[in-house]
Design a protein around this motif. Sequence first.
Motif, PDB file in Angstrom:
ATOM      1  N   GLU A  13      39.892  41.193  43.860  1.00  0.00           N
ATOM      2  CA  GLU A  13      41.027  40.825  43.008  1.00  0.00           C
ATOM      3  C   GLU A  13      40.742  39.473  42.363  1.00  0.00           C
ATOM      4  OE1 GLU A  13      43.831  40.667  40.939  1.00  0.00           O
ATOM      5  OE2 GLU A  13      44.538  42.182  42.351  1.00  0.00           O
ATOM      6  N   ASP A  14      41.092  39.321  41.078  1.00  0.00           N
ATOM      7  CA  ASP A  14      40.803  38.056  40.398  1.00  0.00           C
ATOM      8  C   ASP A  14      42.040  37.225  40.119  1.00  0.00           C
ATOM      9  OD1 ASP A  14      41.436  40.193  38.622  1.00  0.00           O
ATOM     10  OD2 ASP A  14      40.894  38.915  36.941  1.00  0.00           O
ATOM     11  N   GLU A  15      43.244  37.763  40.428  1.00  0.00           N
ATOM     12  CA  GLU A  15      44.451  36.977  40.161  1.00  0.00           C
ATOM     13  C   GLU A  15      44.903  36.281  41.438  1.00  0.00           C
ATOM     14  OE1 GLU A  15      47.482  39.127  37.613  1.00  0.00           O
ATOM     15  OE2 GLU A  15      45.841  40.576  37.708  1.00  0.00           O
ATOM     16  N   ASP A  57      40.801  46.126  42.609  1.00  0.00           N
ATOM     17  CA  ASP A  57      41.476  45.965  41.329  1.00  0.00           C
ATOM     18  C   ASP A  57      40.594  46.607  40.243  1.00  0.00           C
ATOM     19  OD1 ASP A  57      43.461  45.074  39.573  1.00  0.00           O
ATOM     20  OD2 ASP A  57      42.367  43.226  39.135  1.00  0.00           O
ATOM     21  N   MET A  59      40.796  45.995  36.769  1.00  0.00           N
ATOM     22  CA  MET A  59      40.408  45.015  35.746  1.00  0.00           C
ATOM     23  C   MET A  59      39.833  43.778  36.415  1.00  0.00           C
ATOM     24  SD  MET A  59      41.393  46.393  32.826  1.00  0.00           S
ATOM     25  CE  MET A  59      41.962  45.236  31.586  1.00  0.00           C
ATOM     26  N   LYS A 106      50.316  47.986  40.145  1.00  0.00           N
ATOM     27  CA  LYS A 106      50.968  46.670  40.193  1.00  0.00           C
ATOM     28  C   LYS A 106      52.201  46.692  39.318  1.00  0.00           C
ATOM     29  CE  LYS A 106      46.874  43.704  40.540  1.00  0.00           C
ATOM     30  NZ  LYS A 106      45.940  42.911  39.717  1.00  0.00           N
TER      31      LYS A 106
HETATM   32 CA    CA Z   1      42.580  41.915  37.548  1.00  0.00          CA
END
Ligand code: CA
Length: 236
Positions: A13-15, A57, A59, A106
């Motif tokens: 996950e990047d957030e 995730d 994206m 999400k």
């Molecule tokens: Ca993402």
Amino acid sequence: MSGTAQQTVMVVEDEEAFIDALVVGLRREGFGVEVARDGAEALVSFDKVNPDIVLLDVMLPKVSGTDVCREIRKKSQVPIIMVSAKGAEIDTVVGLEVGADDYIVKPYRIRELVARVRAALRRSSVTTDGDFDAGTGVSVGGISIDPDQHIVTVRGTLTKLPLKEFELLYVLMANAGRVMTRDTLIDRVWGSDYYGDTKTLDVHIKRLRSKVEVDPSAPVAILTIRGLGYKFERPA
Ligand code: CA
């Protein structure tokens, strides 16, 4: 979880806001958590961490979640749950096509996510423990499936299938000639505690057809029974 060894969830996950919530939420439930912040990092750390389940995730920077899923599937049957943003369901369907087990959209509630994680882990442990594999081999119309050896032969060619496709094909073939309702199939393959979208079943059927049908656009083995479910046809 009962007093067994701690299970590790790999969160890709990047957030940061999601990462924080996931780490806290999953640790509170007794899971070990390892975080990868982009697709490239995920692929490197997958081998090191050897997680029990991957929360992926779609994206992601560098390597997309779909590509990460495809790469992991080349070497592992670890349960993978894809995570997509609302409105990006198309990516998730692609994710299922490359071998993810389930997906969640999400924003989700941590409680629902944990339930999905537990269900996926339970299904994978049932399969590894051999409960599913208790059945005997079945052969119908040029297709053979052997649950003991996890082997499918399609018109003489050995065909590799991901776990869920294999289980789905086995349930259909073991009940050849009989209509299996959508609920029954989801129940038998994903478990009665499955919370996911029923689209998952259709995607798996589509993938199976592309592998077992002579012409996947005009299926003669795995038939859709409108309004009910699917049937594996016995040739006349
Ligand atoms: Ca993402």
